[in-house]
Design a protein around this motif. Structure first.
Motif, PDB file in Angstrom:
ATOM      1  N   PRO A 165       0.793  -1.344   0.049  1.00 44.68           N
ATOM      2  CA  PRO A 165       0.094  -0.063  -0.159  1.00 44.68           C
ATOM      3  C   PRO A 165       0.829   1.329   0.009  1.00 44.68           C
ATOM      4  O   PRO A 165       0.751   2.253   0.856  1.00 44.68           O
ATOM      5  CB  PRO A 165      -0.963  -0.215   1.098  1.00 44.68           C
ATOM      6  N   GLN A 199       0.911   2.270  -5.803  1.00 42.86           N
ATOM      7  CA  GLN A 199      -0.423   1.769  -5.928  1.00 42.86           C
ATOM      8  C   GLN A 199      -1.469   2.968  -5.853  1.00 42.86           C
ATOM      9  O   GLN A 199      -2.512   2.932  -6.642  1.00 42.86           O
ATOM     10  CB  GLN A 199      -0.799   0.839  -4.765  1.00 42.86           C
ATOM     11  N   GLU A 200      -1.269   3.950  -5.000  1.00 46.10           N
ATOM     12  CA  GLU A 200      -2.335   5.094  -4.698  1.00 46.10           C
ATOM     13  C   GLU A 200      -2.294   5.895  -6.168  1.00 46.10           C
ATOM     14  O   GLU A 200      -3.239   6.231  -6.616  1.00 46.10           O
ATOM     15  CB  GLU A 200      -1.813   5.975  -3.586  1.00 46.10           C
ATOM     16  N   GLU A 257      -4.381   3.959  -8.855  1.00 52.21           N
ATOM     17  CA  GLU A 257      -5.809   4.137  -8.229  1.00 52.21           C
ATOM     18  C   GLU A 257      -6.229   5.740  -8.883  1.00 52.21           C
ATOM     19  O   GLU A 257      -7.365   5.916  -9.384  1.00 52.21           O
ATOM     20  CB  GLU A 257      -6.135   4.018  -6.871  1.00 52.21           C
ATOM     21  N   ASN A 299      -9.855  -0.615  -4.302  1.00 50.79           N
ATOM     22  CA  ASN A 299     -10.101  -0.148  -3.127  1.00 50.79           C
ATOM     23  C   ASN A 299     -11.822   0.315  -2.689  1.00 50.79           C
ATOM     24  O   ASN A 299     -12.563   0.465  -3.455  1.00 50.79           O
ATOM     25  CB  ASN A 299      -9.520   1.127  -2.935  1.00 50.79           C
ATOM     26  N   GLY A 329      -6.904   0.926   1.232  1.00 48.76           N
ATOM     27  CA  GLY A 329      -6.232   0.151   0.166  1.00 48.76           C
ATOM     28  C   GLY A 329      -5.872  -1.236   0.537  1.00 48.76           C
ATOM     29  O   GLY A 329      -5.295  -1.949  -0.326  1.00 48.76           O
TER      30      GLY A 329
END
Lengths: 317, 654
Positions: free
Chosen positions: A267, A271-272, A275, B247, B470
């Motif tokens: 995380p 990954q953020e 997304e 997510n 997440g």
């Protein structure tokens, strides 16, 4: 020019660089079609175009790009990177929540890269032309060529599914917990492999060159033990060529982290970012890109400084 | 519940990120047919498809090949990044380009979602009438099947009306439906009694505990095959680990539109009614409900209660000071975009209208008594009223206020919901909101957010426990669940066995977020998760042949289609469209591209909507299947007919 003045000048240069990065990222994000609202309403045949415009106005996503940019940059100057769309969380909050995970991954990647590259690089240079050298060069070339998402999946297959040494998902512990650090090994290897291979190859060739220089012969003639010749004199001189690589390799590790974090369900910021791009989270995408840009610029600066320390003859004009 | 089906796009690769920028240029330069182009055969055709779904690319290629093999078409397949593609196909001019777009869409239990979205005039240029199709007779047929006092009163009439729609569409042939999609759930054999629901949003809600179909999931870590077990063998306790591919972006029901958020919320929140896997509706937080009144009106009847509001050039209503006000309805004769102002029914106006007896339908819901929220509040009519108020001006407001007119608390446990017009879907559409606790009913947009210290509170069988953004979400069993407290007898409709549990039997639900499909599959193989969905079809076969896993396949309401450019010559001839439809190798696509994980579409109506969408599905299929069979000879005949009748040039040698 003194080193200090050089550093100050380079630090000041960061401002226009980041400004450029922000303009480019901002416009790229806007050039790609769609925003959070269009994704949301594309999912729904019941939303009329006027309803869509209404939602866009509510979220402040109407208005031309330059206007949105000006609002945004105005906020950034006061330290406000904006909110994450669809939540009331601020972008900085998310950034600092995810940052340690990515830093940890990067550090592991570097540890792995250096830990493997330096001994093998030295070995290959000293044993130039032997079977060991050839093998290590082939491995290094493969390491530099293999796509890291594929390597990641391969490692999961071998060490998670077959050997059973790890789980696919990270343990639910704070980052500094030993089990978390243990878990970082596979993603660390994956993200560090390309850097490891590059360092090894550069180190090998520059050491091979240094080993043929006169000072090496002189050191040997003095009767210094070979170990000392290689590690104290030759390696130190060869390392400066590695240092110049640090900035680009770090940028590579940061970019690699994006893919590796997705493959290992880690995380972090990468990954953020994925997304965020997927959800057209403009604020978050720009902030993470800016942050990465800042980081790479600082790495470059650091490389220059280390360079100067390693080789006192180097001065900046 | 409608959504683009892009399940393979969850794992976004860098390549995709980069391609988004590059292909944006294509949009402006892609060919436009000019008006004086002479039509001649072989006919140049451009099939357009997005690159997000590799299966879709494959069957587009298959259809292109079938078209070319007749000798009458020269086919180009143009690929676009998903977002570019959406932008492109929603352009105003797109229908005039003469291209053939390939897409997929998900429908619902409502048969309208399989005809109106693609063919209704009102959906031109938006989801998903991409070819400018629209004619009054068809609109009226579709409208008559859902709206009006006659169909609202008579379900059989409604079914017959929909049959008329399917026949008309098969004759007109504005689009071809290729396949109906299935959703595959893979679970470890330890998960017993799991019954997937057509929509992944509701799978947990339905599968864990559904008295209407005696569906109950439990976990038995020592389970041996065979998997065929009766619910009466159930074991209590344990943890179910459910792997999802994105997510959970929100825990705030009116501000969530994505599958994964809704799935997580479905454990915590409940609505007035619930549905089984076939879409039958059962009273839930309402112990019963009835339609009290239906009036034959349309939205013009609200004119006296409307206020005039200025609009900007994009159609945004400018209410001025005091923030936005929900537009419950806009006068059907006003155009928010083209006009400078519009007559709007506000919640206040809607309340006045209801007071004076102007409404489409009146439904009365009698609430269960003794329903406790996770914070101890007891459910009353006030909860329903304030919940609907929180849906005003939310991300869900257009879905809510396309049917809901007004909600009125009659007494502590009775609430009336009014529909705007007589609507055969009202029973399903009206109670489509998750009931909030009063403690959270006043919160602003997106303020129900556990990361900001505001964990969601509902009446559901599970309570919020922990969420790591997440990474994972944990929900634990609600010890004071109202149905367990009050017993199954409080469900007046329930006629199943006495021993059926009154709530889910699993103690803890662990939702693990693993975005990469291969990684999620590895987690399943490694025993870290018990159930997941959205894996690629090639891995499904491996799981299917492994005794340790069970693959459940269920029609998900998704359908793959392409649309003909009906406004462009020669595609305005329905015979040409029918010809191409005969060139779609539906069975071959399902067998070879989808590895059997899908259904050929012999009609436009998937199994999901058989209940309300046709009087007799078998009869419908036997009448329409012939028109959708793969039949190159029939196709060539039709094309020849078109060429001859219309005097087109043809250099095709036969």
């Amino acid at each position: 020019m003194s080193l200090r003045r050089f550093i100050v000048r380079r630090l000041l240069l960061i401002v226009p660089i980041l400004f450029g990065v922000s303009v480019i990222t901002f416009s790229l994000v806007h050039l790609t079609p769609g925003d959070p609202i269009s994704r949301m309403v594309a999912q729904n045949p019941n939303v009329a175009p006027a309803d869509e415009a209404q939602l866009r106005a509510q979220y402040g996503l109407d208005g031309p790009v330059w206007e949105q940019y000006l609002t945004w940059i105005g906020n950034v100057v006061t330290g406000d990177l904006g909110d994450v769309y669809g939540t009331n969380r601020t972008v900085s909050e998310v950034l600092f929540l995810r940052l340690p995970e990515t830093v940890a991954l990067g550090v592991f990647g570097w540890l792995f890269a250096l830990g493997i590259a330096i001994p093998t690089g030295v070995y290959a240079a000293v044993r130039k032309g032997t079977v060991g050298d050839t093998v290590s060069r082939v491995v290094a070339l493969s390491g530099a060529s293999v796509p890291n998402f594929w390597l990641g999946l391969l490692l999961i297959l071998a060490f998670v599914l077959w050997a059973g040494w790890w789980n696919v998902q990270p343990p639910r512990e704070p980052l500094y917990h030993p089990s978390m650090l243990w878990h970082l090994i596979l993603p660390g290897i994956t993200v560090g492999t390309a850097a490891c291979a590059s360092i090894m190859r550069v180190l090998r060739s520059s050491m091979a060159e240094e080993l043929n220089k006169e000072y090496t012969t002189a050191a040997r003639a003095k009767g210094l033990p070979e170990r000392q010749v290689v590690y104290k004199h030759v390696l130190r001189n060869s390392l400066s060529s590695v240092v110049t690589l640090v900035a680009t390799l770090t940028a590579g590790i940061v970019a690699g982290a994006i893919v590796v974090e997705v493959v290992f369900a880690w995380p972090g910021l990468g990954q953020e970012l994925v997304e965020a791009i997927h959800g057209h989270e403009i604020n978050l995408v720009v902030a993470i890109t800016l942050f990465t840009g800042l980081f790479v610029v600082l790495c470059n600066l650091l490389a220059d400084i280390i360079y100067a320390v390693l080789d006192p003859r180097i001065r900046y004009e | 519940m409608n959504q683009w089906d892009n399940r393979s796009s969850k794992a976004l690769t860098r390549r995709q990120l980069l391609s988004g920028v590059g292909s944006a240029v294509v949009v402006t330069t892609a060919g436009c047919l000019t008006e004086d182009d002479e039509v001649s055969f072989p006919l140049g055709v451009q099939l357009e498809v997005d690159t997000d779904n590799s299966d879709r690319l494959e069957w587009t290629a298959a259809i292109a090949q079938m078209m070319e093999s007749t000798g009458y078409f020269e086919v180009d397949v143009e690929e676009h990044d998903f977002d570019d593609f959406l932008e492109r196909v929603f352009e105003d001019d797109y229908p005039q380009y003469g291209h053939v777009p390939f897409l997929s869409l998900s429908g619902t239990f409502n048969p309208e979602s399989y005809c109106d979205s693609l063919h209704g005039t009102a959906n031109r240029g938006q989801c998903c009438n991409l070819n400018g199709l629209g004619y009054d007779e068809l609109d009226e047929l579709i409208d008559r099947a859902r709206f009006g006092t006659d169909v609202a009163d008579d379900p059989q009439l409604r079914e017959r009306r929909y049959d008329e729609v399917w026949h008309e569409l098969a004759e007109f042939r504005g689009s071809s439906i290729i396949t109906f999609l299935t959703e595959e759930y893979v679970r470890r054999a330890a998960v017993r009694g799991f019954s997937p629901y057509p929509f992944s949003e509701w799978t947990l809600k339905y599968a864990l505990h559904s008295p209407s179909e005696e569906a109950l999931t439990w976990v038995d870590r020592n389970a041996q095959r065979p998997a065929e077990t009766d619910w009466s063998d159930y074991q209590e306790g344990g943890t179910l680990r459910y792997g999802i591919g994105a997510n959970i972006s929100s825990f705030d029901p009116p501000y969530s539109t994505d599958t994964h958020s809704v799935a997580a919320q479905s454990l915590i929140f409940e609505g007035l009614t619930t549905m089984d896997a076939e879409g039958n509706i059962y009273p839930w937080l309402a112990k019963r409900y009835e339609a009290l009144d239906v009036q034959d009106i349309d939205r013009r009847a609200y004119e006296p209660y409307m206020t005039t509001v200025p609009t900007d050039e994009k159609g945004v209503l400018e209410f001025g000071e005091g923030g936005p006000v929900q537009a419950v309805a806009v006068h059907p004769d006003d155009d928010r975009i083209d006009d400078d102002e519009a007559r709007v029914l506000t919640p206040e106006g809607a309340a006045d209208a209801v007071d004076e007896g102007v409404y489409g339908m009146q439904y009365r819901y009698h609430l269960q008594e003794g329903v406790a929220f996770h914070n101890g509040e007891e459910l009353t009519a006030d909860h329903v009223v304030s919940t609907v108020e929180r849906y005003e001006n939310s991300d869900m407001s257009s879905q809510t206020f396309d049917s809901v007119l007004h909600v009125d608390a009659v007494d502590e446990y009775t609430v009336d919901i009014y529909a705007q017009v007589p609507d055969a879907e009202a029973e399903r559409e009206l109670p489509g909101f998750e009931i909030h606790a009063l403690e959270q009913a006043e919160l602003g947009a997106n303020e129900i957010d556990p990361l900001e210290g505001e964990a969601p509170i509902g009446t559901g069988p599970y309570e919020f426990e922990e969420f790591e953004d997440g990474q994972y979400f944990v929900a634990t069993k609600n010890d004071g669940y109202w149905l367990e407290e009050n017993g199954l007898d409080t469900l007046e409709w329930y006629d199943g066995p006495d021993g059926f549990p009154a709530g889910p039997v699993i103690d803890e639900i662990d939702i693990d977020i693993i975005s990469d499909d291969s990684t999620r599959s590895a987690a399943l193989q490694n025993g870290e998760i018990d159930v997941t969905f959205g894996l690629v079809s090639s891995t499904l076969n491996e799981y299917d042949s492994d005794d340790g896993y069970i693959v459940d396949s269920v029609q998900s309401g998704g359908y793959q289609f392409f649309q003909y450019p009906v406004t462009v010559e020669p595609w305005d001839d329905h015979r040409l469209r029918k010809a191409v439809n005969h060139l779609v190798p539906r069975e071959q696509i399902v067998d070879e591209v989808l590895d059997g994980w899908g259904e050929p579409a012999w009609t436009m109506l998937p199994e999901l909507a058989h209940g309300t969408g046709t009087a007799d599905y078998d009869a419908l299929e036997s009448e329409l299947r012939e028109k959708n069979e793969f039949d190159p000879d029939a196709a060539v005949e039709l094309i020849k007919e078109v060429i001859e009748d219309r005097g087109y040039d043809s250099s095709v040698q036969q």
